[in-house]
Design a protein around this motif. Structure first.
Motif, PDB file in Angstrom:
ATOM      1  N   ARG A  99      -4.048 -14.151  18.741  1.00  0.00           N
ATOM      2  CA  ARG A  99      -3.188 -14.045  17.571  1.00  0.00           C
ATOM      3  C   ARG A  99      -3.185 -12.613  17.055  1.00  0.00           C
ATOM      4  NH1 ARG A  99      -5.224 -19.248  14.303  1.00  0.00           N
ATOM      5  NH2 ARG A  99      -7.167 -18.658  15.254  1.00  0.00           N
ATOM      6  N   ALA A 100      -3.478 -11.693  17.954  1.00  0.00           N
ATOM      7  CA  ALA A 100      -3.704 -10.330  17.502  1.00  0.00           C
ATOM      8  C   ALA A 100      -2.478  -9.706  16.848  1.00  0.00           C
ATOM      9  CB  ALA A 100      -4.149  -9.461  18.659  1.00  0.00           C
ATOM     10  N   LEU A 101      -1.289 -10.181  17.172  1.00  0.00           N
ATOM     11  CA  LEU A 101      -0.116  -9.555  16.588  1.00  0.00           C
ATOM     12  C   LEU A 101       0.152 -10.031  15.174  1.00  0.00           C
ATOM     13  CD1 LEU A 101       2.291  -9.369  19.603  1.00  0.00           C
ATOM     14  CD2 LEU A 101       1.366  -7.489  18.280  1.00  0.00           C
ATOM     15  N   ALA A 102      -0.544 -11.084  14.777  1.00  0.00           N
ATOM     16  CA  ALA A 102      -0.337 -11.560  13.414  1.00  0.00           C
ATOM     17  C   ALA A 102      -0.796 -10.479  12.457  1.00  0.00           C
ATOM     18  CB  ALA A 102      -1.146 -12.835  13.181  1.00  0.00           C
ATOM     19  N   PRO A 103       0.028 -10.132  11.485  1.00  0.00           N
ATOM     20  CA  PRO A 103      -0.299  -8.994  10.648  1.00  0.00           C
ATOM     21  C   PRO A 103      -1.568  -9.151   9.844  1.00  0.00           C
ATOM     22  CG  PRO A 103       1.779 -10.025   9.957  1.00  0.00           C
ATOM     23  CD  PRO A 103       1.313 -10.714  11.195  1.00  0.00           C
ATOM     24  N   SER A 104      -2.026 -10.378   9.639  1.00  0.00           N
ATOM     25  CA  SER A 104      -3.196 -10.530   8.772  1.00  0.00           C
ATOM     26  C   SER A 104      -4.504 -10.307   9.506  1.00  0.00           C
ATOM     27  CB  SER A 104      -3.202 -11.935   8.178  1.00  0.00           C
ATOM     28  OG  SER A 104      -3.297 -12.860   9.219  1.00  0.00           O
ATOM     29  N   SER A 160      -1.238 -10.684  -1.267  1.00  0.00           N
ATOM     30  CA  SER A 160      -0.945 -10.024   0.018  1.00  0.00           C
ATOM     31  C   SER A 160      -0.660 -11.041   1.121  1.00  0.00           C
ATOM     32  CB  SER A 160      -2.107  -9.121   0.432  1.00  0.00           C
ATOM     33  OG  SER A 160      -2.928  -9.762   1.373  1.00  0.00           O
ATOM     34  N   ALA A 161      -0.991 -12.291   0.865  1.00  0.00           N
ATOM     35  CA  ALA A 161      -0.709 -13.379   1.808  1.00  0.00           C
ATOM     36  C   ALA A 161      -1.257 -13.070   3.195  1.00  0.00           C
ATOM     37  CB  ALA A 161       0.789 -13.671   1.874  1.00  0.00           C
ATOM     38  N   GLY A 162      -2.401 -12.426   3.232  1.00  0.00           N
ATOM     39  CA  GLY A 162      -3.077 -12.222   4.513  1.00  0.00           C
ATOM     40  C   GLY A 162      -2.699 -10.942   5.228  1.00  0.00           C
ATOM     41  N   ARG A 163      -1.732 -10.182   4.694  1.00  0.00           N
ATOM     42  CA  ARG A 163      -1.341  -8.990   5.443  1.00  0.00           C
ATOM     43  C   ARG A 163      -2.286  -7.796   5.213  1.00  0.00           C
ATOM     44  NH1 ARG A 163       4.459  -6.077   6.410  1.00  0.00           N
ATOM     45  NH2 ARG A 163       3.596  -4.053   6.952  1.00  0.00           N
ATOM     46  N   LEU A 164      -2.826  -7.706   4.007  1.00  0.00           N
ATOM     47  CA  LEU A 164      -3.661  -6.548   3.687  1.00  0.00           C
ATOM     48  C   LEU A 164      -4.936  -6.563   4.528  1.00  0.00           C
ATOM     49  CD1 LEU A 164      -3.759  -4.134   1.708  1.00  0.00           C
ATOM     50  CD2 LEU A 164      -5.092  -5.586   0.177  1.00  0.00           C
ATOM     51  N   ARG A 165      -5.117  -5.508   5.318  1.00  0.00           N
ATOM     52  CA  ARG A 165      -6.272  -5.481   6.223  1.00  0.00           C
ATOM     53  C   ARG A 165      -7.366  -4.547   5.742  1.00  0.00           C
ATOM     54  NH1 ARG A 165      -4.188  -3.962  11.864  1.00  0.00           N
ATOM     55  NH2 ARG A 165      -2.177  -3.356  11.018  1.00  0.00           N
ATOM     56  N   VAL A 166      -6.977  -3.517   4.984  1.00  0.00           N
ATOM     57  CA  VAL A 166      -7.965  -2.524   4.555  1.00  0.00           C
ATOM     58  C   VAL A 166      -7.674  -2.067   3.127  1.00  0.00           C
ATOM     59  CG1 VAL A 166      -9.100  -0.347   5.147  1.00  0.00           C
ATOM     60  CG2 VAL A 166      -7.825  -1.563   6.902  1.00  0.00           C
ATOM     61  N   VAL A 167      -8.703  -2.002   2.321  1.00  0.00           N
ATOM     62  CA  VAL A 167      -8.584  -1.309   1.038  1.00  0.00           C
ATOM     63  C   VAL A 167      -9.455  -0.065   1.142  1.00  0.00           C
ATOM     64  CG1 VAL A 167      -9.120  -1.358  -1.429  1.00  0.00           C
ATOM     65  CG2 VAL A 167      -8.097  -3.354  -0.349  1.00  0.00           C
ATOM     66  N   GLY A 168      -8.862   1.072   0.909  1.00  0.00           N
ATOM     67  CA  GLY A 168      -9.608   2.331   0.940  1.00  0.00           C
ATOM     68  C   GLY A 168      -9.806   2.812  -0.482  1.00  0.00           C
ATOM     69  N   ARG A 169     -11.052   2.997  -0.868  1.00  0.00           N
ATOM     70  CA  ARG A 169     -11.357   3.516  -2.205  1.00  0.00           C
ATOM     71  C   ARG A 169     -11.631   5.004  -2.030  1.00  0.00           C
ATOM     72  NH1 ARG A 169     -12.293   6.236  -6.197  1.00  0.00           N
ATOM     73  NH2 ARG A 169     -13.895   5.724  -7.730  1.00  0.00           N
ATOM     74  N   LEU A 223     -14.956  -7.263  -4.235  1.00  0.00           N
ATOM     75  CA  LEU A 223     -15.453  -7.294  -2.853  1.00  0.00           C
ATOM     76  C   LEU A 223     -15.534  -8.715  -2.301  1.00  0.00           C
ATOM     77  CD1 LEU A 223     -18.310  -4.676  -2.638  1.00  0.00           C
ATOM     78  CD2 LEU A 223     -15.956  -4.499  -1.868  1.00  0.00           C
ATOM     79  N   ALA A 224     -15.921  -9.654  -3.159  1.00  0.00           N
ATOM     80  CA  ALA A 224     -16.039 -11.040  -2.678  1.00  0.00           C
ATOM     81  C   ALA A 224     -14.666 -11.534  -2.242  1.00  0.00           C
ATOM     82  CB  ALA A 224     -16.615 -11.920  -3.772  1.00  0.00           C
ATOM     83  N   ALA A 225     -13.641 -11.238  -3.050  1.00  0.00           N
ATOM     84  CA  ALA A 225     -12.289 -11.697  -2.701  1.00  0.00           C
ATOM     85  C   ALA A 225     -11.816 -10.998  -1.423  1.00  0.00           C
ATOM     86  CB  ALA A 225     -11.330 -11.428  -3.853  1.00  0.00           C
ATOM     87  N   ALA A 226     -12.133  -9.707  -1.302  1.00  0.00           N
ATOM     88  CA  ALA A 226     -11.736  -8.972  -0.089  1.00  0.00           C
ATOM     89  C   ALA A 226     -12.364  -9.636   1.131  1.00  0.00           C
ATOM     90  CB  ALA A 226     -12.173  -7.517  -0.192  1.00  0.00           C
ATOM     91  N   THR A 227     -13.651  -9.927   1.037  1.00  0.00           N
ATOM     92  CA  THR A 227     -14.365 -10.524   2.163  1.00  0.00           C
ATOM     93  C   THR A 227     -13.782 -11.890   2.503  1.00  0.00           C
ATOM     94  OG1 THR A 227     -16.328  -9.330   1.498  1.00  0.00           O
ATOM     95  CG2 THR A 227     -16.669 -11.209   2.943  1.00  0.00           C
ATOM     96  N   GLU A 228     -13.531 -12.687   1.478  1.00  0.00           N
ATOM     97  CA  GLU A 228     -12.979 -14.017   1.749  1.00  0.00           C
ATOM     98  C   GLU A 228     -11.627 -13.932   2.434  1.00  0.00           C
ATOM     99  OE1 GLU A 228     -13.083 -16.300  -1.909  1.00  0.00           O
ATOM    100  OE2 GLU A 228     -15.116 -15.561  -2.252  1.00  0.00           O
ATOM    101  N   HIS A 229     -10.889 -12.862   2.145  1.00  0.00           N
ATOM    102  CA  HIS A 229      -9.572 -12.709   2.773  1.00  0.00           C
ATOM    103  C   HIS A 229      -9.644 -11.885   4.059  1.00  0.00           C
ATOM    104  CE1 HIS A 229      -8.405 -14.182  -1.165  1.00  0.00           C
ATOM    105  NE2 HIS A 229      -7.261 -14.525  -0.625  1.00  0.00           N
TER     106      HIS A 229
END
Ligand SMILES: NC(=O)c1ccc[n+]([C@@H]2O[C@H](COP(=O)([O-])OP(=O)(O)OC[C@H]3O[C@@H](n4cnc5c(N)ncnc54)[C@H](O)[C@@H]3O)[C@@H](O)[C@H]2O)c1
Ligand SMILES: O=C(O)[C@H](O)COP(=O)(O)O
Length: 611
Positions: free
Chosen positions: A22-27, A129-138, A148-154
């Protein structure tokens, strides 16, 4: 079939990096394995990379969105060098000052988001983001504005830029220390207001005074170095800092109590966490030397601001110099901002030209690396696996995922897995073998075939826990060369029935075992049966009466249906009893073909498994 176990390779082998169907799936966050040539799996689909409407975009991609490139939303001002790097790789949308609603509206179109401390990246953002967001850069150090917990869960990786603004923050701390002690800001304002108040603005000297640094990390130790240059006696409190490192700088590590009671100046340099929240409060102020001076370039929340106002008013604290506030920007009537004995700056610690360029490059590189599937060294919510470990373990990573995938497909029903044991047999000492990545891949293999969740290194442990799957790891220490990281990996699922009962070992668990041979993952054991089949394509497992002609019978059914056999291997417990045949196939046989295999008289059970 009395012939010894045999293996027939019909195609040249390839080393597969983790196959992700499923690698092409954006999430999907790629697992931390370097992208393979120009594998498309790292880029988002054209549809997913649709242009994002920019509200205030000084350098947004406008109509120049390139399909197939990921989209990076830069939500706060970032240095030009970082933007340049990002633009070489991605569609970059610079939209500064978005409201929370605008951010939520934009985020489903973005693969990465870059922020500084001014943007709250809460659970709502990950959900939107419905699963599309892959990286948050601070683009900075503190990640207290990212959930962070929400990021990890997603399954979203969070990376920061931990080093580029250290010196800037330390210099700002020293600037506040010196400005405060000589009333620079107040005197400047007074003179500009037409007054000449030389008697009012008599300062205090620094030389010989005790400075207590709370949080002896990167910034804290740079402040310490500089303060020593000013002739101060520097002590530090940090429960996690090394006494050797402190000694090397000429700093004594002390208890919180000692720091509180002996310091003339206290400078804060710890992160804001539940443990440090309001660390300076009425109780701690009460212990301080009367006339102490406080500097805060860490986070506003580490001080109880109301308590500080009280301490200033009562004279316990003579002065404070604050770069950071619990709420930023602070309200116009904030008592600390308006207090005569408080010097304030609007969170400028990291704001030097040099630091901002450095941070921009540091975060751009981390985000690009993460989008490429590399594990960023500055990953905040995923275990760090050094590059050399990553490259050595690459084939085992593939093996681990495939063993997980095989094991779960052997479970009858597929849903009720509670207990999984992973055993690594290795000649390496436990400390020399980092198995976190392998455990994550096994989890991925176990969970993805039976759920709609995408599992990656970021969310593997969380996902397993959430599904009630307990994964335990065991090590078998072998004699032999520690050059080879792992001899074999075994995955066992306990307390389940199998749709291929021969996969249940003598001890009652579904058991699959594999090895890496010449860089290729192989299945080497199913239940109690030794087999040897390369884990490529798909697999048919048959248990049959061990008798001549079985390979031919199954082979000809597959041949008739034009299914290409890549490998065959037979394992048996004793001649002419039962045997398990593992057949690697390039194509998926249709139902009819599988039925025909099942109808071969000596076949007692069989199962088709996708790898
Ligand atoms: N004002 C700014 O613009 C600015 C710029 C850079 C960093 N910062 C902030 O400064 C802080 C430190 O940054 P850093 O890069 O030095 O981080 P760091 O991780 O290198 O250092 C933080 C230190 O705090 C220590 N610590 C944790 N809990 C503690 C506790 N309860 N008591 C005492 N010490 C504790 C840790 O052991 C660590 O050594 C962070 O909050 C960061 O966000 C602010
Ligand atoms: O944590 C940090 O890096 C500093 O607080 C800097 O924050 P900023 O990126 O918003 O300036």
């Amino acid at each position: 079939m009395a012939a010894p176990s045999q293996t027939t390779a019909t195609t040249p082998h390839r080393i597969l990096l983790p196959a992700d169907h499923r690698a092409l799936a954006p999430s999907v966050v790629r697992l931390p394995v370097r992208a393979h040539g120009n594998r498309a799996s790292l880029s988002v689909s054209a549809a997913a990379a649709a242009p994002a409407a920019s509200t205030a975009a000084p350098s947004a991609p406008a109509n120049g969105v390139v399909a197939g490139k990921p989209t990076v939303l830069v939500a706060e001002k970032l240095g030009a060098a970082g933007l340049e790097l990002l633009r070489e790789f991605a569609n970059v949308d610079c939209s500064y000052g978005l409201s929370p609603e605008e951010l939520r509206a934009k985020i489903p179109l973005c693969d990465a988001l870059i922020v500084r401390s001014g943007t709250k990246v809460g659970r709502d953002v990950f959900e939107a983001s419905a699963g599309r967001l892959r990286v948050v850069g601070r683009a900075g150090v503190g990640i207290d504005n990212v959930d962070l917990a929400a990021a990890t869960e997603h399954g979203c990786l969070v990376v920061n830029a931990p080093t580029a603004n250290t010196v800037a923050a330390a210099e700002h701390g020293i600037a506040l220390l010196t400005a405060m002690s000589r009333n620079i800001a107040q005197a400047d304002a007074s003179l500009k207001a037409g007054k000449w108040q030389r008697n009012k603005y008599v300062g205090v000297s620094l030389v010989g005074k005790t400075l207590a640094i709370l949080g002896f990390g990167k910034v804290g130790s740079e402040v310490a170095r500089r303060a020593k240059g000013l002739g101060m006696h520097v002590i530090a409190h940090d429960p996690y800092a090394s006494a050797d490192r402190a000694r090397a700088i000429g700093v004594e590590l002390v208890s919180m109590e000692e720091a509180m009671t002996t310091a003339d100046f206290i400078s804060l340099h710890m992160p804001l966490t539940p443990a440090t929240n309001k660390m300076l409060n009425d109780e701690t102020f009460a212990k301080m030397k009367k006339g102490v001076r406080i500097i805060n370039v860490a986070r506003g929340g580490v001080i109880d601001e109301d308590a500080l106002v009280r301490a200033l008013d009562s004279g316990i604290v003579a002065q404070a110099a604050l770069d950071v506030f619990t709420k930023e920007p602070p309200a116009p009537d904030n008592k600390l901002v308006l207090h005569e004995n408080v010097t304030v700056t609007p969170h400028l610690g990291a704001s030097t030209v040099e630091a901002q360029e450095g941070v921009a490059i540091e975060i751009a590189e981390a985000v690009i690396g993460a989008l490429k599937g590399e594990l960023a060294a500055s990953a905040v919510n995923a275990p760090m696996v050094p590059a050399e470990v990553l490259s050595e373990l690459a084939p085992y990573v593939v093996l681990a995922e495939k063993l997980g995938r095989l094991a779960v497909q052997l479970v009858a029903g597929g849903g009720g897995i509670k207990s999984v044991k992973v055993t690594y047999a290795s000649a390496r000492a436990p400390d020399d073998l980092d198995t976190r990545l392998l455990r994550a891949m096994i989890t991925k293999g176990l969970i993805e075939p039976i759920s709609s969740v995408f599992v990656n290194l970021v969310n593997a442990d969380f996902t397993a826990k959430q599904r009630g799957v307990r994964i335990t790891e065991e090590r078998i220490l072998l004699d032999g060369s520690p050059e080879i990281p792992i001899d074999y990996v075994q995955v066992q699922i306990a307390h389940v029935e199998s749709k291929f009962p021969s996969a249940i070992s003598e001890t009652g668990e579904i058991t699959v075992e594999g090895k890496v041979k010449d860089g290729i993952p192989h299945l080497t054991k199913v239940g109690a049966f030794q087999v040897d089949v390369s884990l490529e394509g798909s697999l048919i497992l048959c248990r049959q009466v061990d008798q001549p002609g079985m390979i031919g019978s199954v082979g000809s059914v597959l041949g008739e249906e034009n299914v290409n056999v890549s490998f065959m291997s037979v394992g048996r417990i004793a001649p002419r009893k039962h045997a398990v045949m593992a057949i690697g196939v390039d194509e998926e046989p249709c139902k009819g073909t599988l039925t025909k295999i099942g109808e071969i008289p000596a076949i007692e059970e069989f199962v088709f498994l996708k790898l």
